[in-house]
Every structure is written in structure tokens, then in C-alpha cells.
Design a protein around this motif. Structure first.
Motif, PDB file in Angstrom:
ATOM      1  N   GLY A 116       0.762  -1.238   0.000  1.00  0.00           N
ATOM      2  CA  GLY A 116       0.000   0.000   0.000  1.00  0.00           C
ATOM      3  C   GLY A 116       0.792   1.287   0.000  1.00  0.00           C
ATOM      4  N   THR A 188       2.090   1.985   6.363  1.00  0.00           N
ATOM      5  CA  THR A 188       0.757   1.571   5.920  1.00  0.00           C
ATOM      6  C   THR A 188       0.330   0.250   6.549  1.00  0.00           C
ATOM      7  OG1 THR A 188       1.701   0.449   3.989  1.00  0.00           O
ATOM      8  CG2 THR A 188       1.029   2.753   3.715  1.00  0.00           C
ATOM      9  N   HIS A 285      -8.921  -2.104   1.359  1.00  0.00           N
ATOM     10  CA  HIS A 285      -7.543  -1.817   1.763  1.00  0.00           C
ATOM     11  C   HIS A 285      -7.123  -0.423   1.295  1.00  0.00           C
ATOM     12  CE1 HIS A 285      -7.405  -3.577  -2.240  1.00  0.00           C
ATOM     13  NE2 HIS A 285      -6.185  -3.124  -2.419  1.00  0.00           N
ATOM     14  N   ASN A 286      -7.695   0.040   0.193  1.00  0.00           N
ATOM     15  CA  ASN A 286      -7.392   1.394  -0.259  1.00  0.00           C
ATOM     16  C   ASN A 286      -8.125   2.447   0.569  1.00  0.00           C
ATOM     17  OD1 ASN A 286      -5.401   1.284  -2.321  1.00  0.00           O
ATOM     18  ND2 ASN A 286      -6.903   0.307  -3.662  1.00  0.00           N
ATOM     19  N   ASN A 289      -5.654   2.874   3.268  1.00  0.00           N
ATOM     20  CA  ASN A 289      -4.576   3.749   2.785  1.00  0.00           C
ATOM     21  C   ASN A 289      -5.022   5.205   2.775  1.00  0.00           C
ATOM     22  OD1 ASN A 289      -2.968   1.482   2.305  1.00  0.00           O
ATOM     23  ND2 ASN A 289      -3.647   1.289   0.192  1.00  0.00           N
ATOM     24  N   SER A 343      -1.971  -8.991   0.576  1.00  0.00           N
ATOM     25  CA  SER A 343      -2.582  -8.219  -0.501  1.00  0.00           C
ATOM     26  C   SER A 343      -3.490  -9.086  -1.371  1.00  0.00           C
ATOM     27  CB  SER A 343      -1.506  -7.547  -1.358  1.00  0.00           C
ATOM     28  OG  SER A 343      -0.679  -8.491  -1.989  1.00  0.00           O
TER      29      SER A 343
END
Length: 453
Positions: A116, A188, A285-286, A289, A343
Motif C-alpha cells: 500500500g 501503511t 484496503h485502499n 490507505n 494483498s
């Protein structure tokens, strides 16, 4: 980018030997690859494992280099051209970057993490760009060579530099952090990437925590608060700098109060604002981030309205949740830049969460550099892919054969040839389907995508 006389450059790196007739010559921009030289550049030859940049001095000057560094002890130094002697060209590159950074009136943000870091850099740069003049690491130019080159490429009016910091082992992020001396450091997450070199996730957390080494005393440390290994590092270090956590749990400073998928992006809310934020990139997951990026942006007093605007216009680096279409209408989520167990699970979860599509297809290649647990990690991913949610699983590479062997997905096929994989994917899919493609960089799964366009 840097533009200085050779006399100034020699002083910046404590060099010597520049002939007086060349002192007022100006160099603009720095390269370490003789093939990339353009007129006026400073060429810095690096001694690598397979090549010595000094061997290409003539090519650099023929291409228009204004000057070059020359490491003491290297034979064949060219005559009658601008040359600055240095003790070590790699260290001179870093010294030059430090000196140039110190000349500029800009803040520095350093970002690392097992996964990330590039996405967080891209998201943060977009947010900060609504309010400041921002310079960021291009692609993943995040090494002991890439980061100084990024600094040296910063425009003179840069207000904030967003720097990605990568590593292969202990001590490397410390080197980068000490060089950049960031005002804000971000971690991250802690995953399995580089576990082959470091041996354990605990050692990975130690290596990543090195990003705080050069953090200014009044700086800010932003970290994933759901990661116990980072809590342990913080407890050991008893740092004096400010700290802000982000994560899924509500005991973090920044956490999502809601998350939804909307078309080709994410929609989420946070306690600090009444606004609904639309992220133009897929994946929970973004969102994590993005929370890290929001924490940094608020530190620099970027308004929530500006944050919302920046999120709507994020330009992600290639092959990171990149959406494209195959010629048969298949929607492809290209996340083929890199891969790790953490990931892969995150992106498979994303695919499962998508609605409005026909069949859901996962294409996975080998996850590299995982050490002794490599086979087990691949088997665990095979078992993780839910046969009730995923219709087709295609794998590529010798390690991914273990993934296929543990798969319960009804249509599971393994390939040793990328072109055969591409042909099968085209045959098995149609318009209305959606496919995730993910593998480690060394597997180059973008070759499959190119065959489908």
C-alpha cells in the motif's frame, strides 16, 4: 529539478578535481543511467553488481552530459571534460540530494509499508495537491538510488514532497529516513513481503519502524493502529514525536464509520466529518490507505472539502487496481504490480464484494520472496478463495500450482505458459464478467492482459 554550477555541485558533495575552466558550467538534472542522459545533465556513475557506470562515461558525454562524478580509484578517468572526483559515487548522489533538499523550503513525507505504500503516496499526493505544490516519487522509485533522484527532480517551488521508501533488509529504510529527514512518517501495514530476507513479520516491523529514524522531533508518525507489532515497536521506542493511528477499529484516531462499493470506487465516512468521501479506486484496503492520507492531510490543515475533491481525482500508478477491458468485454482489475498473502486476500475480498457482474474470475501467479513458508502461503491462498463466491480460478507459475491444488473453486486450472492462460481466460469469460489479475512483479502478469486487449 536541481540546477547548479559545477563549482556549487562540487562543494555540495565535498568533491575535488574540477578544472577551473569548468566551474561556471551549469548542470541541470541528474541521471545514473548513461542511456537516459539528455543535454545538460549531471551523470553519476554507480558501481553495481553487474555493471560499472564509469565504463559508460564516453557515452554519457556523447549524449550531452554537462559533467560527471568520478569515484576515486576507478581507472580511465576521461580528460578535458568536466569531472568531479568523489570518494564514493553512491554516497555523493545521496549527499547531493540532501544538500538540494536543504536548499528548498519544502516539507517531506516518508511512506513505507509491506503493502500500500505506492497507493498511499498517490492518494496523498492527490489530496495535498488541492492545496499545495506537491512532488511525489514517480512509480516506485523508492531505493537508495531512487529516492535521492526523486529529491533532485523536485521543482524549486515544491512545498511538499511525498516520498516512498522501500527496503530489502534491515538498515535500508533507516538510510532513507536519515537522508530525507521527514516531517511526517507513515507506515501503511506490516505484511509478509521480504519475509525471505528478514525471517519474520516481527523483523519486518522493526525494519519498517526505521522510517522514524530521521523524523524531526516535532514530526508526526502515522501508523496502522490495528497492527500489534507496531504497538510493540512504539512501546519499545517511547518516541517523543506526535502519533496518529488509523485502521478498521474504532479505537484508532481515523477509522471508517461506513464503507460501500460504488461502481469503480469506494464510498466511506469517518467520524471527523459529515461529508461522504468517494475514492476513485477499488478496495477496502485502499480505504485504509486513504485514512492514512487523510491523517497526514489534516496535519497540514487541508480542509475536508479539499480532501473530498482530491479523492475524486486520484491518479494511481500503473498495475495497482487499474481497471481495463478485454476485447470480449471482460472487466479486468489489473493489480499485477506485486503480490503477497496479505494483498491477495484483500483483493480477493474486494472481488467478492462487487455486485452487478456475471461470473467472478481470479487469476493468480506466484508470490515471491516468502522464504521457508512459501508453499504453505500458496496453499493457504488456494483454500482462502471461496468457491461459493468465485466461479473460476486460474493460476500460473510453479508455486501457484500449490494454490490450485488446495482450491475448492469448481473451475480451477493451472498453467505453466502465460499465453495458454490468456487463451483460456478469453475462452472462459464473456462481457459482464469481472476478473482480478494479481501476481508478484517477477511473474509479469501484464503479459496476459496485453494478449486480451
Amino acid at each position: 529539478m536541481i540546477k547548479r554550477t559545477l563549482k556549487e555541485i562540487q562543494q555540495m558533495v565535498n568533491g575535488s578535481g574540477l578544472e577551473e575552466q569548468f566551474e561556471d558550467v551549469t548542470a541541470e538534472g541528474v541521471v545514473i543511467d548513461s542511456r537516459a542522459v539528455i543535454a545538460g545533465n549531471l551523470y553519476i556513475p554507480i558501481i553495481g553488481a553487474r555493471a560499472n557506470g564509469h565504463d559508460y562515461a564516453n557515452q554519457a558525454f556523447l549524449a550531452g552530459a554537462a559533467a560527471m562524478f568520478w569515484q576515486e580509484g576507478q581507472p580511465g578517468m576521461p580528460a578535458d571534460v568536466p569531472v568531479i572526483r568523489v570518494a564514493n559515487t553512491e554516497q555523493a548522489l545521496q549527499l547531493l540530494a540532501i544538500a538540494y533538499k536543504d536548499d528548498l523550503d519544502m516539507k517531506v513525507i516518508g511512506i513505507t509499508g509491506s503493502n500500500g505504500k505506492t497507493s498511499t503516496k498517490d492518494i496523498l499526493a492527490s489530496i495535498l495537491g488541492t492545496t499545495y505544490r506537491v512532488h511525489k516519487t514517480p512509480g516506485n522509485l523508492n531505493s537508495e538510488f531512487g529516492m535521492p533522484l526523486t529529491l533532485l527532480a523536485a521543482p524549486v517551488d515544491t512545498e511538499i514532497a511525498v516520498l516512498e521508501m522501500g527496503m530489502r533488509g534491515l538498515g535500508q529504510i533507516k538510510l532513507l529516513s536519515d537522508m530525507a529527514r521527514p516531517d511526517v512518517s507513515v507506515i501503511t501495514c506490516i505484511g509478509e513481503a521480504h519475509i525471505e530476507e528478514l525471517g519474520s513479520r516481527e523483523n519486518i516491523s522493526i525494519a519498517k519502524f526505521e522510517i522514524t529514524s530521521g523524523l524531526s522531533a516535532d514530526g508526526l508518525f502515522v501508523y496502522h493502529g490495528d497492527e500489534p507489532l507496531l504497538d510493540a515497536r512504539i512501546a519499545e521506542a517511547r518516541p517523543a514525536f506526535q502519533m496518529v493511528s488509523f485502521g478498521d477499529a474504532s479505537d484508532n484516531a481515523y477509522y471508517p464509520t461506513s464503507i460501500d462499493v460504488d461502481g469503480s470506487g469506494m464510498v466511506f465516512t469517518i467520524p471527523q466529518s459529515d461529508l461522504t468521501f468517494n475514492l476513485s479506486v477499488l478496495g477496502k484496503h485502499n480505504v485504509m490507505n486513504t485514512l492514512a492520507a487523510i491523517a497526514v492531510a489534516r496535519h497540514f490543515e487541508v480542509s475536508f472539502e479539499a480532501i473530498k475533491a482530491g479523492l475524486a481525482d486520484v491518479e494511481m500508478s500503473k498495475m495497482r487496481m487499474e481497471i481495463c477491458r478485454a476485447r470480449n468485454g471482460l472487466m479486468i482489475i489489473n493489480d499485477a504490480y506485486n503480490s503477497s498473502p496479505t494483498s491477495v486476500r484483500a483483493t480477493v475480498d474486494l472481488l467478492v464484494s462487487l455486485t452487478g457482474y456475471g461470473r467472478k474470475i481470479v487469476v493468480l501467479a506466484d508470490m515471491l520472496e516468502l522464504g521457508e513458508g512459501t508453499v504453505q502461503y500458496h496453499e493457504e491462498i488456494g483454500a482462502y478463495v471461496d468457491p461459493n463466491e468465485i466461479d473460476i480460478l486460474l493460476t500460473y507459475g510453479p508455486l501457484s500450482e500449490h494454490t490450485a491444488a488446495k482450491s475448492g473453486v469448481a473451475v480451477t486450472r493451472h498453467f505453466d505458459d502465460k499465453m495458454a492462460l490468456a487463451a483460456a481466460l478469453e475462452e472462459l469469460s464473456s462481457a459482464g464478467d469481472v476478473c482480478l489479475i494479481k501476481g508478484s512483479r517477477g511473474m509479469a502478469l501484464e503479459d496476459v492482459i496485453e494478449q486480451l486487449k
